[in-house]
Scaffold this active site. Structure first.
Site, mmCIF file in Angstrom:
data_model
loop_
_atom_site.group_PDB
_atom_site.id
_atom_site.type_symbol
_atom_site.label_atom_id
_atom_site.label_comp_id
_atom_site.label_asym_id
_atom_site.label_seq_id
_atom_site.Cartn_x
_atom_site.Cartn_y
_atom_site.Cartn_z
ATOM 1 N N ARG A 180 -10.334 -11.168 2.244
ATOM 2 C CA ARG A 180 -11.377 -12.231 1.486
ATOM 3 C C ARG A 180 -10.865 -13.784 1.426
ATOM 4 O O ARG A 180 -11.298 -14.779 1.696
ATOM 5 C CB ARG A 180 -11.746 -11.776 -0.010
ATOM 6 C CG ARG A 180 -10.527 -11.791 -0.854
ATOM 7 C CD ARG A 180 -10.974 -10.917 -2.156
ATOM 8 N NE ARG A 180 -11.155 -9.639 -1.991
ATOM 9 C CZ ARG A 180 -11.370 -8.817 -2.723
ATOM 10 N NH1 ARG A 180 -11.585 -9.006 -4.066
ATOM 11 N NH2 ARG A 180 -11.597 -7.513 -2.561
ATOM 12 N N LYS B 151 0.709 -1.034 -0.058
ATOM 13 C CA LYS B 151 0.013 -0.022 0.017
ATOM 14 C C LYS B 151 0.874 1.153 -0.055
ATOM 15 O O LYS B 151 2.137 1.258 0.409
ATOM 16 C CB LYS B 151 -0.826 -0.021 1.299
ATOM 17 C CG LYS B 151 -2.010 -0.989 1.275
ATOM 18 C CD LYS B 151 -2.755 -0.830 2.563
ATOM 19 C CE LYS B 151 -4.024 -1.700 2.561
ATOM 20 N NZ LYS B 151 -4.990 -1.542 1.319
HETATM 21 N N1 BES Z 1 -8.287 -3.590 4.304
HETATM 22 C C1 BES Z 1 -8.121 -3.069 3.082
HETATM 23 C C2 BES Z 1 -9.692 -2.308 2.779
HETATM 24 C C3 BES Z 1 -9.687 -1.049 3.513
HETATM 25 C C4 BES Z 1 -9.514 0.279 2.875
HETATM 26 C C5 BES Z 1 -10.248 -1.101 4.802
HETATM 27 C C6 BES Z 1 -9.870 1.485 3.497
HETATM 28 C C7 BES Z 1 -10.166 0.466 5.458
HETATM 29 C C8 BES Z 1 -10.118 1.427 4.963
HETATM 30 C C9 BES Z 1 -8.411 -4.233 2.141
HETATM 31 O O1 BES Z 1 -7.493 -5.401 2.480
HETATM 32 C C10 BES Z 1 -7.771 -3.671 0.805
HETATM 33 O O2 BES Z 1 -6.650 -3.549 0.624
HETATM 34 N N2 BES Z 1 -8.860 -3.985 -0.169
HETATM 35 C C11 BES Z 1 -8.273 -3.709 -1.483
HETATM 36 C C12 BES Z 1 -9.029 -4.828 -2.429
HETATM 37 C C13 BES Z 1 -8.522 -4.451 -3.609
HETATM 38 C C14 BES Z 1 -7.137 -4.850 -4.011
HETATM 39 C C15 BES Z 1 -9.286 -5.530 -4.697
HETATM 40 C C16 BES Z 1 -8.893 -2.382 -2.021
HETATM 41 O O3 BES Z 1 -10.236 -1.897 -1.482
HETATM 42 O O4 BES Z 1 -8.295 -1.349 -2.513
HETATM 43 MN MN MN Z 2 -5.533 -5.355 1.804
#
Ligand code: BES
Ligand code: MN
Ligand code: ZN
Length: 503
Positions: free
Chosen positions: A355, A281
């Site tokens: 997931r 990230k």
């Molecule tokens: N933990 C994150 C989602 C999240 C984003 C939670 C902001 C709280 C605040 C999750 O694991 C994630 O990284 N999701 C990705 C999914 C994508 C790679 C398909 C996302 O939402 O970008």
């Molecule tokens: Mn994630």
């Protein structure tokens, strides 16, 4: 917080501060205890209203000093807004506002003159419960890591709800206890979310679950990494590969031996820190990813309340816990792993880790043959884009969504449905494996839910609740301060309290 009831006449009730809720009106005509208070104060409440200094707008406050005219040293006027608009949520907010005001004045106790009980559709029990819940939740502050005294004063220790001439004082006490149990269980979740990832590690979450079990009589089992490997939880373990702390799976059971009762399973995402893994990230704001175990925290908090309230159901709480770290050992994009269910998954992004751990946990929950399964997870950033601050996204079984919607209205933890049309499955097709773990930018919350749907035990009604952005928040409301919110605890408990009635 210690919460008790008192049947004292309002004028004679001795306390550091007595909070009094007032409705917004053009002509204020006090009755009952309000009239008694106002005349003991030589119409001072009437005067501040007449002068326009206090208009009783929602969550407006004004402190009056009684100078010996009442047994209470102070009266805290709290605005309730328009009488016809009063709801359980505005009662919780007003109680929280009063408790926060008392805390800011440096007081250790607060009494609240019962309010809201005479409104149609609310009644004494619900009003008392909402007052206790709101005051306890609004007083919350996460102070355990501050060594110096801060501008946040300690919360009030004692709350007394004054219900003069209450028909049956015992029932008020019962409602106060319920409200307090629900608030304290929400606070257990808030603390876990607020603790940073160097403290709230997977083993810390496990220890918290064991503490909850010890304090409530819940059964608690934990699957270690070796056990999960032997079962074949390849998706969960692939997320754990980059970290030093082993993954664990928490299993809490309420009424474990009561197979005669309906069984509801709650499954919560427990990523103690989400770096994204090799699909790293951006650094900006990454600290918020300490809250990526908010689903697990909600399940632990809800299980605590379910046990303490002795709900007549069998309830199962599952929480897979692990970090998501990059490392030489970490899973790479393109890797293919095999799930507990047997399906193979091509990992397109190691940042779609929630997931992965939930998929194996959902499959595992089938061992208990639950009648319904709910998973709760900070799953997708696109949930925030779709619905913002005011509703969690829900996907899956319509009957279960109806139950959640009703509980959401009652608690203020609202939910809104998204579809899981079969056509969305196209986005998860893989060239090399049975499916891939991301479906592109479009409909990101739905493809996350769709992925999970593939791992739900056969013929079991299921709903996925996406709480990304709701579990840890930058925006405060009267009874939900900034930081960990515990979103999901009150929602689940409210739904489960009415489970049979809605069958
Ligand atoms: N933990 C994150 C989602 C999240 C984003 C939670 C902001 C709280 C605040 C999750 O694991 C994630 O990284 N999701 C990705 C999914 C994508 C790679 C398909 C996302 O939402 O970008
Ligand atoms: Mn994630
Ligand atoms: Zn995540």
């Amino acid at each position: 917080m210690k919460i008790t009831a008192s049947a004292d006449p309002a004028v004679q009730h001795a306390t550091q501060a007595l909070a009094v809720g007032l409705f917004e009106t053009t002509e204020w005509v006090p009755t009952g205890p309000l009239a008694d208070l106002n005349s003991a104060l030589a119409d001072e409440i009437g005067a501040v209203i007449a002068e326009g200094d206090f208009r009783a707008k929602k969550n407006e406050t004004l402190v009056l000093y009684t100078q010996g005219r009442l047994a209470a040293r102070r009266v805290i006027l709290v605005g309730l807004g328009k009488a016809e608009q009063l709801s359980l949520d505005s009662i919780r907010q007003a109680a929280a506002t009063a408790a926060t005001k008392a805390r800011d004045l440096g007081l250790s106790e607060l009494s609240v003159l019962m309010f809201g009980h005479d409104r149609e559709g609310i009644g004494t029990d619900k009003a008392a419960e909402a007052i206790a819940e709101g005051a306890a939740l609004g007083s919350y502050a996460f102070r355990e890591l501050k060594t110096e005294d801060t501008n946040v004063r300690p919360a009030i220790e004692r709350l007394v709800v004054v219900a003069p001439g209450a028909p049956a004082p015992g029932t008020i006490e019962m409602s106060l206890r319920i409200g307090n149990v629900i608030a304290e269980s929400t606070i257990v979740a808030r603390d876990l979310i607020n603790r940073p990832a160097n403290i709230a590690t997977p083993s810390h979450i496990v220890a918290a679950a064991q503490d909850i079990a010890a304090g409530t009589g819940l059964e608690c089992h934990v699957l270690d990494k070796a056990k999960m490997a032997s079962l074949g939880m390849g998706l969960l373990l692939s997320v754990n590969q980059g970290g030093n702390e082993p993954a664990q799976m928490i299993i809490l059971e309420h009424n474990a031996d009561r197979t005669d009762l309906p069984c509801v399973a709650l499954v919560g995402k427990g990523i103690t820190f989400d770096t994204g893994g090799i699909s790293l990230k951006p650094a900006q704001g990454m600290e918020a990813m300490k809250g990526d175990m908010g689903g697990a925290a909600a399940v632990l908090g809800a299980m605590r309340a379910v046990a303490l309230l002795g709900l007549p159901l069998r309830v199962l709480g599952l929480a897979p816990v692990t970090e998501n770290m990059p490392d030489a050992q970490a899973t790479r994009p393109g890797d293919v792993v095999r799930s507990l269910k047997g399906l193979t998954v091509e990992i397109i992004s190691t940042d779609a880790e929630g997931r992965m751990i939930l998929a194996d946990a959902l499959t595992y929950s089938g061992k208990y043959q639950p009648d319904a399964i709910f998973d709760i997870a900070t799953l997708t950033g696109s949930r925030i884009i779709a619905l913002g601050d005011h509703a969690a996204a829900v996907m899956g079984n319509d009957d279960l969504i109806t139950r959640l919607t009703a509980a959401g209205e009652a608690t203020g933890e609202r939910v809104w449905p998204l579809p899981l049309f079969e056509a969305y499955g196209e986005q998860l097709k893989s060239e090399v494996a049975d499916l891939r773990n991301v479906g592109g930018r479009e409909a990101g919350s739905i493809t996350g839910g769709f992925f999970l749907s593939r791992f739900v035990p056969e013929n079991t009604p299921w709903v996925h609740i996406d709480i990304a952005g709701l579990s840890l928040t930058e925006k405060a409301t009267p009874y939900v301060p900034k930081g960990g919110t515990g979103f999901g605890v009150r929602l689940f408990v409210e739904m489960l309290r009415h489970w049979k009635a809605n069958a």
